[in-house]
Motif scaffolding. Structure first.
Motif, PDB file in Angstrom:
ATOM      1  N   ARG A   1      35.288  45.658  49.144  1.00 39.05           N
ATOM      2  CA  ARG A   1      34.383  44.891  48.695  1.00 39.05           C
ATOM      3  C   ARG A   1      34.321  44.608  47.241  1.00 39.05           C
ATOM      4  N   LYS A   2      34.601  45.451  46.520  1.00 41.03           N
ATOM      5  CA  LYS A   2      34.977  45.170  45.176  1.00 41.03           C
ATOM      6  C   LYS A   2      35.897  44.100  44.688  1.00 41.03           C
TER       7      LYS A   2
ATOM      8  N   GLY B   1      42.723  53.304  42.317  1.00 41.88           N
ATOM      9  CA  GLY B   1      42.882  52.643  43.902  1.00 41.88           C
ATOM     10  C   GLY B   1      42.775  51.392  43.869  1.00 41.88           C
ATOM     11  N   THR B   2      41.557  50.902  43.075  1.00 48.45           N
ATOM     12  CA  THR B   2      41.443  49.378  42.780  1.00 48.45           C
ATOM     13  C   THR B   2      42.466  48.736  42.270  1.00 48.45           C
TER      14      THR B   2
ATOM     15  N   THR C   1      40.434  40.049  38.879  1.00 48.14           N
ATOM     16  CA  THR C   1      40.027  40.168  37.274  1.00 48.14           C
ATOM     17  C   THR C   1      41.007  41.070  36.662  1.00 48.14           C
ATOM     18  N   THR C   2      41.946  41.723  37.510  1.00 46.30           N
ATOM     19  CA  THR C   2      43.022  42.506  36.966  1.00 46.30           C
ATOM     20  C   THR C   2      44.230  41.932  36.532  1.00 46.30           C
TER      21      THR C   2
ATOM     22  N   GLY D   1      49.027  42.724  55.088  1.00 45.97           N
ATOM     23  CA  GLY D   1      48.066  43.857  55.060  1.00 45.97           C
ATOM     24  C   GLY D   1      48.457  44.935  54.011  1.00 45.97           C
ATOM     25  N   THR D   2      47.611  45.727  53.885  1.00 47.94           N
ATOM     26  CA  THR D   2      47.874  46.919  52.846  1.00 47.94           C
ATOM     27  C   THR D   2      47.444  48.229  53.305  1.00 47.94           C
ATOM     28  N   GLY D   3      48.043  49.229  52.795  1.00 47.97           N
ATOM     29  CA  GLY D   3      47.488  50.699  52.788  1.00 47.97           C
ATOM     30  C   GLY D   3      47.854  51.388  51.881  1.00 47.97           C
ATOM     31  N   SER D   4      47.161  52.560  51.456  1.00 45.16           N
ATOM     32  CA  SER D   4      47.465  53.283  50.435  1.00 45.16           C
ATOM     33  C   SER D   4      47.047  54.798  50.489  1.00 45.16           C
ATOM     34  N   TRP D   5      47.533  55.688  49.562  1.00 42.60           N
ATOM     35  CA  TRP D   5      47.182  56.900  49.546  1.00 42.60           C
ATOM     36  C   TRP D   5      47.248  57.443  48.075  1.00 42.60           C
TER      37      TRP D   5
END
Length: 215
Positions: A160-161, A124-125, A196-197, A109-113
């Motif tokens: 979604r991206k 963020g992406t 793609t990153t 799982g992930t989370g961020s700020w």
């Protein structure tokens, strides 16, 4: 730093613009200051636990304590890695990766700020793409999950991206009101289609036992 005894201190993720790693004490202070200056609009609450509703000094202290707590409670079967995110050498936010029984479930799982003044720049992406690369390429995950409230448009857009698909909803109480949580799921196949990153990983091999994986 004692990387021999705690090899996570030597783990690095790099993308074209970002570096993700554990912070030094001074960098942890800078991260706390970024959080205290605001990470979202005050009329919204993107977090299940509304930790950003506190006074700035308490928010900063919470960031420091939470960082220490997650490292102190770390076990190979239940862990959360809170990366500090650097952009052009500046601390801009935090990106976490977490799992339980990774060797069996193969799910993360992930989370961020992100500090408010760094919003809207694609950071963020890019920082989530970095930890997904670590999860799928470095740790052998099969899927990643993410959660965001229906009004957390930026977080949902990032998901979604990167190839996540809707995976159900749940009702939650935040600030005393009902809100809808959207659950997202990213399979390895969908990650491969959308990755793609460019990401490089440094210092992973000695960390594998800490993730519950064999070297």
């Amino acid at each position: 730093m004692p990387t021999e005894h705690f090899p996570l201190l030597g783990l690095r993720l790099r993308t074209p613009r970002l570096e993700l790693r554990l912070p030094s004490p001074d960098e942890l202070g800078a991260l706390a200051n970024v959080a205290a200056q605001g990470v979202h609009a005050p009329d919204t609450m993107p977090f299940m636990v509304p930790w950003t509703d506190r006074p700035p000094a308490e928010i900063a202290r919470e960031v420091v304590q939470h960082h220490w707590l997650t490292l102190g409670q770390w076990t190979p079967d239940d862990w959360q890695l809170n990366f500090t995110v650097f952009h052009a050498g500046e601390v801009v936010g935090q990106q976490d990766l977490r799992a339980r029984d990774l060797a069996v479930l193969r799910q993360v799982g992930t989370g961020s700020w992100l500090g408010r003044r760094h919003h809207g720049k694609g950071i963020g992406t890019e920082m989530r793409a970095a930890v997904l690369h670590l999860a799928f390429t470095g740790l052998g995950a099969d899927e990643a999950i993410s959660r965001a409230f229906s009004d957390s448009h930026a977080s949902l857009a990032v998901s979604r991206k990167l190839g996540y698909r809707d995976n159900g909803t749940a009702r939650q109480v935040v600030r005393g009101a009902m809100t809808v949580e959207r659950r997202m799921r990213l399979t390895r196949a969908d990650w491969e289609k959308h990755a793609t990153t460019p990401v490089t990983i440094e210092g992973l091999a000695p960390c594998l036992p800490m993730f519950g994986l064999s070297t």
